[in-house]
Write a protein that holds these residues in place. Sequence first.
Motif, PDB file in Angstrom:
ATOM      1  N   ASP A 126     -50.217  59.801 -23.670  1.00  0.00           N
ATOM      2  CA  ASP A 126     -50.967  59.354 -24.898  1.00  0.00           C
ATOM      3  C   ASP A 126     -50.246  58.705 -25.620  1.00  0.00           C
ATOM      4  O   ASP A 126     -50.675  57.918 -26.588  1.00  0.00           O
ATOM      5  CB  ASP A 126     -51.885  60.513 -25.079  1.00  0.00           C
ATOM      6  CG  ASP A 126     -51.042  61.451 -26.307  1.00  0.00           C
ATOM      7  OD1 ASP A 126     -50.025  61.796 -25.718  1.00  0.00           O
ATOM      8  OD2 ASP A 126     -51.687  61.957 -27.236  1.00  0.00           O
ATOM      9  N   THR A 127     -48.745  59.002 -25.917  1.00  0.00           N
ATOM     10  CA  THR A 127     -48.219  58.151 -26.750  1.00  0.00           C
ATOM     11  C   THR A 127     -48.031  56.804 -26.366  1.00  0.00           C
ATOM     12  O   THR A 127     -47.921  55.922 -27.865  1.00  0.00           O
ATOM     13  CB  THR A 127     -46.642  58.689 -26.572  1.00  0.00           C
ATOM     14  OG1 THR A 127     -46.673  60.006 -26.506  1.00  0.00           O
ATOM     15  CG2 THR A 127     -45.404  58.104 -27.491  1.00  0.00           C
ATOM     16  N   LEU A 128     -48.424  55.986 -25.575  1.00  0.00           N
ATOM     17  CA  LEU A 128     -48.401  54.783 -25.318  1.00  0.00           C
ATOM     18  C   LEU A 128     -49.478  54.113 -26.086  1.00  0.00           C
ATOM     19  O   LEU A 128     -49.477  52.934 -26.549  1.00  0.00           O
ATOM     20  CB  LEU A 128     -48.667  54.411 -23.696  1.00  0.00           C
ATOM     21  CG  LEU A 128     -47.403  54.818 -22.849  1.00  0.00           C
ATOM     22  CD1 LEU A 128     -47.685  54.557 -21.462  1.00  0.00           C
ATOM     23  CD2 LEU A 128     -46.360  53.732 -22.975  1.00  0.00           C
ATOM     24  N   ALA A 137     -41.164  58.151 -33.175  1.00  0.00           N
ATOM     25  CA  ALA A 137     -41.146  59.560 -32.407  1.00  0.00           C
ATOM     26  C   ALA A 137     -39.797  60.227 -32.572  1.00  0.00           C
ATOM     27  O   ALA A 137     -38.807  59.651 -32.695  1.00  0.00           O
ATOM     28  CB  ALA A 137     -41.485  59.524 -30.939  1.00  0.00           C
ATOM     29  N   VAL A 138     -40.092  61.626 -32.594  1.00  0.00           N
ATOM     30  CA  VAL A 138     -38.865  62.431 -32.922  1.00  0.00           C
ATOM     31  C   VAL A 138     -38.797  63.418 -31.752  1.00  0.00           C
ATOM     32  O   VAL A 138     -39.787  63.882 -31.268  1.00  0.00           O
ATOM     33  CB  VAL A 138     -38.812  63.184 -34.229  1.00  0.00           C
ATOM     34  CG1 VAL A 138     -40.015  64.200 -34.373  1.00  0.00           C
ATOM     35  CG2 VAL A 138     -37.509  64.133 -34.407  1.00  0.00           C
ATOM     36  N   VAL A 139     -37.717  63.322 -31.105  1.00  0.00           N
ATOM     37  CA  VAL A 139     -37.630  64.084 -29.788  1.00  0.00           C
ATOM     38  C   VAL A 139     -36.498  65.297 -30.182  1.00  0.00           C
ATOM     39  O   VAL A 139     -35.287  64.767 -30.362  1.00  0.00           O
ATOM     40  CB  VAL A 139     -37.410  63.476 -28.735  1.00  0.00           C
ATOM     41  CG1 VAL A 139     -37.153  64.539 -27.498  1.00  0.00           C
ATOM     42  CG2 VAL A 139     -38.397  62.303 -28.324  1.00  0.00           C
ATOM     43  N   GLU A 140     -36.705  66.588 -30.184  1.00  0.00           N
ATOM     44  CA  GLU A 140     -35.437  67.576 -30.150  1.00  0.00           C
ATOM     45  C   GLU A 140     -35.159  67.864 -29.193  1.00  0.00           C
ATOM     46  O   GLU A 140     -35.956  68.524 -28.071  1.00  0.00           O
ATOM     47  CB  GLU A 140     -36.184  68.885 -31.279  1.00  0.00           C
ATOM     48  CG  GLU A 140     -36.848  68.436 -32.498  1.00  0.00           C
ATOM     49  CD  GLU A 140     -35.666  68.217 -33.516  1.00  0.00           C
ATOM     50  OE1 GLU A 140     -34.363  68.016 -33.183  1.00  0.00           O
ATOM     51  OE2 GLU A 140     -36.193  67.501 -34.823  1.00  0.00           O
ATOM     52  N   LEU A 141     -33.830  67.270 -28.677  1.00  0.00           N
ATOM     53  CA  LEU A 141     -33.150  67.766 -27.446  1.00  0.00           C
ATOM     54  C   LEU A 141     -32.794  69.197 -27.203  1.00  0.00           C
ATOM     55  O   LEU A 141     -32.012  69.504 -28.191  1.00  0.00           O
ATOM     56  CB  LEU A 141     -32.345  66.712 -27.134  1.00  0.00           C
ATOM     57  CG  LEU A 141     -32.936  65.227 -26.907  1.00  0.00           C
ATOM     58  CD1 LEU A 141     -31.635  64.136 -27.064  1.00  0.00           C
ATOM     59  CD2 LEU A 141     -33.880  65.061 -25.773  1.00  0.00           C
ATOM     60  N   GLU A 142     -32.627  69.558 -25.906  1.00  0.00           N
ATOM     61  CA  GLU A 142     -32.313  70.769 -25.680  1.00  0.00           C
ATOM     62  C   GLU A 142     -30.914  70.850 -24.976  1.00  0.00           C
ATOM     63  O   GLU A 142     -30.367  71.680 -24.505  1.00  0.00           O
ATOM     64  CB  GLU A 142     -33.221  71.688 -25.042  1.00  0.00           C
ATOM     65  CG  GLU A 142     -34.508  72.005 -25.705  1.00  0.00           C
ATOM     66  CD  GLU A 142     -35.466  72.347 -24.807  1.00  0.00           C
ATOM     67  OE1 GLU A 142     -35.466  72.484 -23.624  1.00  0.00           O
ATOM     68  OE2 GLU A 142     -36.795  72.695 -25.094  1.00  0.00           O
ATOM     69  N   VAL A 143     -30.564  69.478 -24.895  1.00  0.00           N
ATOM     70  CA  VAL A 143     -29.178  69.195 -23.975  1.00  0.00           C
ATOM     71  C   VAL A 143     -28.285  68.109 -24.471  1.00  0.00           C
ATOM     72  O   VAL A 143     -28.743  67.398 -25.613  1.00  0.00           O
ATOM     73  CB  VAL A 143     -29.675  68.443 -22.530  1.00  0.00           C
ATOM     74  CG1 VAL A 143     -30.382  69.433 -21.846  1.00  0.00           C
ATOM     75  CG2 VAL A 143     -30.364  67.116 -22.782  1.00  0.00           C
ATOM     76  N   ASP A 144     -27.134  67.948 -24.157  1.00  0.00           N
ATOM     77  CA  ASP A 144     -26.126  66.941 -24.778  1.00  0.00           C
ATOM     78  C   ASP A 144     -26.786  65.458 -24.319  1.00  0.00           C
ATOM     79  O   ASP A 144     -27.684  65.329 -23.477  1.00  0.00           O
ATOM     80  CB  ASP A 144     -24.907  66.774 -24.073  1.00  0.00           C
ATOM     81  CG  ASP A 144     -24.240  68.352 -24.435  1.00  0.00           C
ATOM     82  OD1 ASP A 144     -24.358  68.862 -25.817  1.00  0.00           O
ATOM     83  OD2 ASP A 144     -23.227  68.674 -23.969  1.00  0.00           O
ATOM     84  N   THR A 152     -36.386  67.248 -21.003  1.00  0.00           N
ATOM     85  CA  THR A 152     -35.370  67.911 -21.833  1.00  0.00           C
ATOM     86  C   THR A 152     -35.409  68.217 -23.179  1.00  0.00           C
ATOM     87  O   THR A 152     -34.462  68.541 -23.829  1.00  0.00           O
ATOM     88  CB  THR A 152     -34.091  67.187 -21.487  1.00  0.00           C
ATOM     89  OG1 THR A 152     -34.013  65.875 -22.217  1.00  0.00           O
ATOM     90  CG2 THR A 152     -33.522  67.091 -20.208  1.00  0.00           C
ATOM     91  N   GLY A 153     -36.667  68.049 -23.842  1.00  0.00           N
ATOM     92  CA  GLY A 153     -36.840  68.218 -25.067  1.00  0.00           C
ATOM     93  C   GLY A 153     -38.414  68.289 -25.491  1.00  0.00           C
ATOM     94  O   GLY A 153     -39.161  67.938 -24.691  1.00  0.00           O
ATOM     95  N   THR A 154     -38.593  68.445 -26.784  1.00  0.00           N
ATOM     96  CA  THR A 154     -40.018  68.243 -27.371  1.00  0.00           C
ATOM     97  C   THR A 154     -40.033  67.497 -28.526  1.00  0.00           C
ATOM     98  O   THR A 154     -39.146  67.535 -29.084  1.00  0.00           O
ATOM     99  CB  THR A 154     -40.375  69.815 -27.627  1.00  0.00           C
ATOM    100  OG1 THR A 154     -39.628  70.408 -28.765  1.00  0.00           O
ATOM    101  CG2 THR A 154     -40.463  70.529 -26.434  1.00  0.00           C
ATOM    102  N   GLY A 155     -41.248  67.107 -28.884  1.00  0.00           N
ATOM    103  CA  GLY A 155     -41.273  66.212 -29.925  1.00  0.00           C
ATOM    104  C   GLY A 155     -42.838  65.826 -30.328  1.00  0.00           C
ATOM    105  O   GLY A 155     -43.694  66.290 -29.839  1.00  0.00           O
ATOM    106  N   GLU A 156     -42.887  64.751 -31.225  1.00  0.00           N
ATOM    107  CA  GLU A 156     -43.819  64.301 -31.704  1.00  0.00           C
ATOM    108  C   GLU A 156     -44.078  63.040 -32.531  1.00  0.00           C
ATOM    109  O   GLU A 156     -42.720  62.497 -32.665  1.00  0.00           O
ATOM    110  CB  GLU A 156     -44.587  65.342 -32.837  1.00  0.00           C
ATOM    111  CG  GLU A 156     -43.732  65.367 -34.279  1.00  0.00           C
ATOM    112  CD  GLU A 156     -44.135  66.321 -35.242  1.00  0.00           C
ATOM    113  OE1 GLU A 156     -45.161  66.456 -35.500  1.00  0.00           O
ATOM    114  OE2 GLU A 156     -43.115  66.643 -35.963  1.00  0.00           O
ATOM    115  N   ILE A 157     -45.099  62.112 -32.572  1.00  0.00           N
ATOM    116  CA  ILE A 157     -45.297  61.043 -33.449  1.00  0.00           C
ATOM    117  C   ILE A 157     -45.029  61.362 -34.903  1.00  0.00           C
ATOM    118  O   ILE A 157     -45.989  62.312 -35.177  1.00  0.00           O
ATOM    119  CB  ILE A 157     -46.287  60.204 -32.927  1.00  0.00           C
ATOM    120  CG1 ILE A 157     -46.267  59.809 -31.265  1.00  0.00           C
ATOM    121  CG2 ILE A 157     -46.414  58.979 -33.899  1.00  0.00           C
ATOM    122  CD1 ILE A 157     -45.491  58.684 -30.902  1.00  0.00           C
ATOM    123  N   LEU A 158     -44.203  60.692 -35.663  1.00  0.00           N
ATOM    124  CA  LEU A 158     -44.219  61.075 -36.787  1.00  0.00           C
ATOM    125  C   LEU A 158     -45.349  60.116 -37.610  1.00  0.00           C
ATOM    126  O   LEU A 158     -45.597  60.844 -38.945  1.00  0.00           O
ATOM    127  CB  LEU A 158     -42.953  60.889 -37.628  1.00  0.00           C
ATOM    128  CG  LEU A 158     -41.504  61.685 -37.169  1.00  0.00           C
ATOM    129  CD1 LEU A 158     -40.492  61.430 -37.786  1.00  0.00           C
ATOM    130  CD2 LEU A 158     -42.001  63.282 -37.288  1.00  0.00           C
TER     131      LEU A 158
END
Length: 159
Positions: A126-128, A137-144, A152-158
């Motif tokens: 639905d982001t599109l 959009a901010v994505v908090e990554l769990e990996v390098d 590999t992460g979670t996030g949201e539209i700001l």
Amino acid sequence: MKRTLLLMRHAKADVGHGEEDFDRPLNDRGHLQAANVGRMLAERGYAPDHVICSGSRRTRQTLKGVLHELGLAGSPEVDYADEVYSAGPDQLLEMINRLDPGAETVLVVGHNPTIAQLAAGFLGDDTLTRYAPATVAVVELEVDWLYAAPGTGTGEILN
């Protein structure tokens, strides 16, 4: 180490009056949008230490407005990359995967549909439909960075 990826579509640009698309500037509304995004990022505590920015005029102007409001006009390392202008999501993700491992918060300023498609990969389809000019959009990554990819992460539209 926590990694934060900020995916921003450039602010509103002029329709164009004879110049090449790459050279289209922001319009007045776009300059206001860029400043608003900078203030919003500052309020939420996001301060990029590295930036990947398309070499187009409107993305450079967007970045300038954002960094000015963040008070970071001279501090983050900025890669102006003309290839971002025509890159697809896979190519842009490859650029992200090659980032310096020491970077904690990275801002990517680019163009649609690529930015929206990459964000959708991380956040959901639905982001599109919600990726207007100056959307972040901010994505908090769990990996390098090397392993950053959808899932590999979670996030949201700001905004």
